[in-house]
Scaffold this motif. Sequence first.
Motif, PDB file in Angstrom:
ATOM      1  N   SER A 110       0.886  -1.163   0.000  1.00 56.23           N
ATOM      2  CA  SER A 110       0.000   0.000   0.000  1.00 56.23           C
ATOM      3  C   SER A 110       0.925   1.214   0.000  1.00 56.23           C
ATOM      4  N   SER A 111       0.758   2.094  -0.955  1.00 54.78           N
ATOM      5  CA  SER A 111       1.737   3.155  -1.197  1.00 54.78           C
ATOM      6  C   SER A 111       1.996   4.051   0.008  1.00 54.78           C
ATOM      7  N   ASN A 112       0.968   4.518   0.655  1.00 60.38           N
ATOM      8  CA  ASN A 112       1.126   5.419   1.789  1.00 60.38           C
ATOM      9  C   ASN A 112       0.005   5.090   2.761  1.00 60.38           C
ATOM     10  N   ILE A 113       0.325   4.410   3.827  1.00 61.57           N
ATOM     11  CA  ILE A 113      -0.701   3.930   4.752  1.00 61.57           C
ATOM     12  C   ILE A 113      -1.558   5.070   5.295  1.00 61.57           C
ATOM     13  N   ASP A 114      -0.995   6.262   5.424  1.00 59.40           N
ATOM     14  CA  ASP A 114      -1.773   7.400   5.926  1.00 59.40           C
ATOM     15  C   ASP A 114      -2.958   7.732   5.026  1.00 59.40           C
ATOM     16  N   LEU A 121     -10.238   8.914  12.799  1.00 60.30           N
ATOM     17  CA  LEU A 121      -9.693   7.866  13.654  1.00 60.30           C
ATOM     18  C   LEU A 121      -8.998   8.474  14.876  1.00 60.30           C
ATOM     19  N   PRO A 122      -9.321   7.985  16.072  1.00 64.65           N
ATOM     20  CA  PRO A 122      -8.660   8.507  17.270  1.00 64.65           C
ATOM     21  C   PRO A 122      -7.137   8.375  17.174  1.00 64.65           C
ATOM     22  N   SER A 123      -6.423   9.265  17.820  1.00 63.11           N
ATOM     23  CA  SER A 123      -4.964   9.310  17.694  1.00 63.11           C
ATOM     24  C   SER A 123      -4.289   8.023  18.153  1.00 63.11           C
ATOM     25  N   TYR A 124      -4.831   7.351  19.178  1.00 66.69           N
ATOM     26  CA  TYR A 124      -4.193   6.114  19.634  1.00 66.69           C
ATOM     27  C   TYR A 124      -4.289   5.015  18.577  1.00 66.69           C
ATOM     28  N   LEU A 125      -5.392   4.980  17.806  1.00 67.38           N
ATOM     29  CA  LEU A 125      -5.508   4.006  16.723  1.00 67.38           C
ATOM     30  C   LEU A 125      -4.641   4.410  15.532  1.00 67.38           C
ATOM     31  N   ARG A 126      -4.619   5.701  15.250  1.00 66.96           N
ATOM     32  CA  ARG A 126      -3.782   6.207  14.159  1.00 66.96           C
ATOM     33  C   ARG A 126      -2.315   5.852  14.419  1.00 66.96           C
ATOM     34  N   GLY A 127      -1.860   6.042  15.654  1.00 70.20           N
ATOM     35  CA  GLY A 127      -0.484   5.716  16.008  1.00 70.20           C
ATOM     36  C   GLY A 127      -0.202   4.236  15.898  1.00 70.20           C
ATOM     37  N   MET A 128      -1.154   3.412  16.311  1.00 69.93           N
ATOM     38  CA  MET A 128      -0.982   1.963  16.240  1.00 69.93           C
ATOM     39  C   MET A 128      -0.857   1.518  14.778  1.00 69.93           C
ATOM     40  N   ILE A 129      -1.698   2.042  13.922  1.00 69.29           N
ATOM     41  CA  ILE A 129      -1.655   1.676  12.504  1.00 69.29           C
ATOM     42  C   ILE A 129      -0.376   2.209  11.859  1.00 69.29           C
ATOM     43  N   PHE A 132       2.693   0.130  12.737  1.00 67.16           N
ATOM     44  CA  PHE A 132       2.602  -1.317  12.566  1.00 67.16           C
ATOM     45  C   PHE A 132       3.819  -1.900  11.848  1.00 67.16           C
ATOM     46  N   ASN A 133       4.396  -1.163  10.921  1.00 64.71           N
ATOM     47  CA  ASN A 133       5.530  -1.690  10.159  1.00 64.71           C
ATOM     48  C   ASN A 133       6.778  -1.860  11.022  1.00 64.71           C
ATOM     49  N   THR A 134       6.758  -1.416  12.255  1.00 66.39           N
ATOM     50  CA  THR A 134       7.915  -1.575  13.137  1.00 66.39           C
ATOM     51  C   THR A 134       7.823  -2.827  13.992  1.00 66.39           C
ATOM     52  N   MET A 135       6.719  -3.585  13.879  1.00 65.59           N
ATOM     53  CA  MET A 135       6.547  -4.791  14.700  1.00 65.59           C
ATOM     54  C   MET A 135       7.631  -5.807  14.397  1.00 65.59           C
ATOM     55  N   ARG A 136       8.029  -6.498  15.410  1.00 66.39           N
ATOM     56  CA  ARG A 136       8.994  -7.597  15.287  1.00 66.39           C
ATOM     57  C   ARG A 136       8.318  -8.877  15.740  1.00 66.39           C
TER      58      ARG A 136
END
Length: 137
Positions: A110-114, A121-129, A132-136
């Motif tokens: 997906s070119s730009n997840i934003d 979307l609430p900021s806590y969900l926006r931050g989580m999404i 996401f690409n930093t998950m290990r």
Amino acid sequence: MYRLAYVSTADDDLSAYDLQDILEAAIRNNRKVGVSGTVLFNGLNFLQILEGPEAAVENIYARICMDERHAHVVTIFRESGVRRCFDDSPMTLNTVKSEVGDLPDGLALSSNIDLFIPAGLPSYLRGMISSFNTMRA
């Protein structure tokens, strides 16, 4: 309105066909019971957010937990009394770049997840999404 989010680890043999099947089944099943949401995939992990009537969300989540195409399902949160944010579709799928996994052949990032995150979307969900690409694993 009720919202639930979870993460899981994809099966090693997950294919682009499997992801298409997951998305089509989610759209078909969610539409019937008034559930919406999004699922992100980074080549190794899923992050999914479901929202709708509590019983419907929990029933869908119970089926998701039984799906053998992923494992290690971890609930991130459950919350009631929230405003629906993913009202445009019963389910969307976004693939994000990650250092931890490669996407199956036939899938594009997906070119730009934003661009896919709803404006309200609430900021806590926006931050989580967004992170996401930093998950290990």
